[in-house]
Structures are given as C-alpha cells and as structure tokens.
Design a protein around this motif. Structure first.
Motif, short mmCIF file in Angstrom:
data_model
loop_
_atom_site.label_atom_id
_atom_site.label_comp_id
_atom_site.label_asym_id
_atom_site.label_seq_id
_atom_site.Cartn_x
_atom_site.Cartn_y
_atom_site.Cartn_z
N LEU A 5 -5.43 -25.43 -8.47
CA LEU A 5 -5.26 -26.55 -7.55
C LEU A 5 -6.56 -27.34 -7.51
O LEU A 5 -7.64 -26.75 -7.37
N HIS A 6 -6.43 -28.64 -7.67
CA HIS A 6 -7.61 -29.50 -7.51
C HIS A 6 -7.47 -30.26 -6.21
O HIS A 6 -6.50 -30.99 -6.01
N SER A 7 -8.42 -30.10 -5.32
CA SER A 7 -8.36 -30.82 -4.05
C SER A 7 -9.49 -31.85 -3.99
O SER A 7 -10.66 -31.49 -4.04
N ILE A 13 -5.74 -26.04 3.66
CA ILE A 13 -4.45 -26.18 2.98
C ILE A 13 -3.63 -24.93 3.27
O ILE A 13 -4.06 -23.81 2.95
N LYS A 14 -2.46 -25.10 3.91
CA LYS A 14 -1.61 -23.95 4.26
C LYS A 14 -0.56 -23.77 3.16
O LYS A 14 0.08 -24.72 2.74
N ILE A 15 -0.40 -22.56 2.75
CA ILE A 15 0.60 -22.22 1.73
C ILE A 15 1.65 -21.35 2.39
O ILE A 15 1.33 -20.32 2.99
N ASP A 17 5.92 -19.84 2.27
CA ASP A 17 7.16 -19.60 1.53
C ASP A 17 8.17 -20.66 1.94
O ASP A 17 8.23 -21.06 3.11
N HIS A 18 8.95 -21.15 0.98
CA HIS A 18 9.94 -22.15 1.33
C HIS A 18 10.96 -21.62 2.35
O HIS A 18 11.49 -22.38 3.16
N ALA A 19 11.23 -20.30 2.31
CA ALA A 19 12.09 -19.69 3.34
C ALA A 19 11.24 -19.43 4.57
O ALA A 19 10.48 -18.46 4.63
N LEU A 20 11.32 -20.35 5.55
CA LEU A 20 10.38 -20.29 6.66
C LEU A 20 10.58 -19.05 7.53
O LEU A 20 9.69 -18.69 8.29
N THR A 21 11.74 -18.40 7.40
CA THR A 21 11.90 -17.16 8.18
C THR A 21 10.89 -16.11 7.73
O THR A 21 10.41 -15.31 8.53
N ARG A 22 10.55 -16.13 6.45
CA ARG A 22 9.56 -15.16 5.96
C ARG A 22 8.16 -15.50 6.47
O ARG A 22 7.30 -14.63 6.60
N VAL A 23 7.94 -16.79 6.76
CA VAL A 23 6.65 -17.20 7.31
C VAL A 23 6.57 -16.77 8.77
O VAL A 23 5.60 -16.14 9.20
N GLY A 24 7.62 -17.12 9.52
CA GLY A 24 7.60 -16.89 10.96
C GLY A 24 7.74 -15.42 11.32
O GLY A 24 7.07 -14.93 12.24
N ARG A 25 8.60 -14.68 10.60
CA ARG A 25 8.89 -13.30 11.02
C ARG A 25 8.05 -12.28 10.31
O ARG A 25 7.76 -11.21 10.84
N LEU A 29 2.04 -16.23 4.92
CA LEU A 29 1.29 -17.46 5.06
C LEU A 29 -0.11 -17.25 4.50
O LEU A 29 -0.71 -16.19 4.68
N ALA A 30 -0.60 -18.26 3.78
CA ALA A 30 -1.99 -18.20 3.30
C ALA A 30 -2.65 -19.53 3.63
O ALA A 30 -1.98 -20.55 3.74
N VAL A 31 -3.94 -19.49 3.81
CA VAL A 31 -4.70 -20.71 4.10
C VAL A 31 -5.87 -20.79 3.13
O VAL A 31 -6.61 -19.81 2.96
N ILE A 32 -5.99 -21.93 2.46
CA ILE A 32 -7.14 -22.17 1.59
C ILE A 32 -8.07 -23.13 2.33
O ILE A 32 -7.64 -24.21 2.75
N ASP A 33 -9.30 -22.70 2.50
CA ASP A 33 -10.27 -23.54 3.19
C ASP A 33 -11.13 -24.24 2.15
O ASP A 33 -12.02 -23.64 1.56
N VAL A 34 -10.81 -25.52 1.88
CA VAL A 34 -11.57 -26.29 0.88
C VAL A 34 -12.79 -26.86 1.56
O VAL A 34 -12.68 -27.61 2.54
N GLN A 35 -13.96 -26.49 1.04
CA GLN A 35 -15.19 -26.96 1.67
C GLN A 35 -15.87 -28.01 0.79
O GLN A 35 -15.62 -28.06 -0.41
N GLY A 36 -16.66 -28.84 1.41
CA GLY A 36 -17.38 -29.87 0.66
C GLY A 36 -17.54 -31.12 1.50
O GLY A 36 -17.13 -31.16 2.67
N ASP A 37 -18.11 -32.13 0.91
CA ASP A 37 -18.32 -33.38 1.64
C ASP A 37 -17.02 -34.16 1.76
O ASP A 37 -16.21 -34.16 0.83
N PRO A 38 -16.81 -34.83 2.90
CA PRO A 38 -15.62 -35.66 3.02
C PRO A 38 -15.62 -36.78 1.98
O PRO A 38 -16.68 -37.21 1.52
N ASN A 39 -14.44 -37.23 1.60
CA ASN A 39 -14.30 -38.28 0.60
C ASN A 39 -13.33 -39.33 1.13
O ASN A 39 -12.16 -39.36 0.75
N PRO A 40 -13.80 -40.19 2.04
CA PRO A 40 -12.89 -41.11 2.73
C PRO A 40 -12.20 -42.10 1.80
O PRO A 40 -11.15 -42.65 2.15
#
Ligand SMILES: [Cu+2]
Length: 170
Positions: A5-7, A13-15, A17-25, A29-40
């Motif tokens: 993934l290129h950000s 960035i939250k990742i 499953d398309h089946a949200l029941t698996r996310v909620g129950r 869920l995974a979270v990618i924390d992209v760090q760096g300088d803002p690029n407005p």
C-alpha cells in the motif's frame, strides 16, 4: 495474503472485513498508522486553485464553467476586434471566442454569429447592452468600449452551459 500500500498522506487507515459482523462481534479489525509530514496538496483543492492561474480576480468565478476560457487575449493594439458567437465550445456551438479579451479604450467590438448552436444573444451582465436573439450566420452586433473596466457578458439561453465572455478595457 501479501499486499503493498502506498499512502501519500499520513493518518490512520482502518482495515476491516467486508462482513462487518466479523468486525463488530469478533474484532477482525486492523489499523495502520501512517506517519510522516502532512501533504495538503493531495486533499486541499482550495490551496491548489489559489496558486493556479484561474484568471484575474476581477472575473470572480465568471469563467469557472467556461471550457474555452484560455486567459485574456491581448488585443489592445487593435481599433476593432471580432468575437465569434457560437464557436465550438461547452459541448457544441455554445462559446464566445475569444472568451475573454483585453482592448484599449475606444475599441469597437463586433460580435459575429457563426450560425452554430441555434439562437444566441449577447447580454451585458450589468445590463448595459443586449443584442437581439438570432441564429443566422454572419449576423453582427457592435459596441464601442470607451471606459476602462471589465464588462462580463453572456448568451441568455446558454449561460448555464458556459456561454459567457468578458471584455476588459485597459
Ligand atoms: Cu447561446
């Protein structure tokens, strides 16, 4: 599975499953924390447009939907100029060409109908002049511009399509 993934901007960035029941129950869920300088430049179009040559501020957005606007044509060394009415633009014969033109005080502007795009007229945005509404090729409407300033004008039936122009006297 492996993916790359290129950000272009930092952020979370939250990742999920398309089946949200698996996310909620089940917590899939995974979270990618992209760090760096803002690029407005990536997400702030306002900043981009302010640095682009959208045209002089005096036009105040007048040409935003005019697809044949190409800056202000400098015709200040001519006594008489011609602007086409019904040039190919804005999805058909719906343009003034040149859309924006600079002239010297005392210049006579002749609008000449191409016969394309049906009936057109030439109406000053400030109400200072209005031509007849015609569709005939070769029809002309003339006006002398003596005072400095910008006059915006449009074709009434096709104004919303972008059939707009401006005469800049300087
Ligand atoms: Cu028109």
């Amino acid at each position: 599975m492996i993916a790359t993934l290129h950000s272009p901007v930092p952020g979370l960035i939250k990742i999920v499953d398309h089946a949200l029941t698996r996310v909620g129950r089940k917590g899939a869920l995974a979270v990618i924390d992209v760090q760096g300088d803002p690029n407005p430049d990536v997400f702030d179009p306002g900043q981009e447009s302010s640095s682009q040559a959208e045209g002089p501020a005096e036009f105040d957005g007048w040409f935003d939907n005019v697809d044949n606007y190409d800056g202000v044509a400098d015709r200040t060394d001519e006594d008489e100029i011609t602007v086409q009415v019904g040039s190919q633009a804005n999805g058909g014969g719906f343009g003034f060409s040149p859309a924006a033109v600079a002239v010297s005080p005392g210049t006579t502007v002749t609008w000449e109908w191409t016969g394309e795009g049906g009936s057109h007229d030439v109406q000053a945005d400030d109400g200072s002049f209005a031509s007849e509404m015609v569709g005939d090729a070769g029809h002309t409407f003339k006006r002398a511009f003596d005072d400095t300033g910008t006059t915006k004008y449009y074709c009434m039936p096709h104004k919303t399509m972008g059939m707009k122009g401006a005469i800049v006297v300087k």
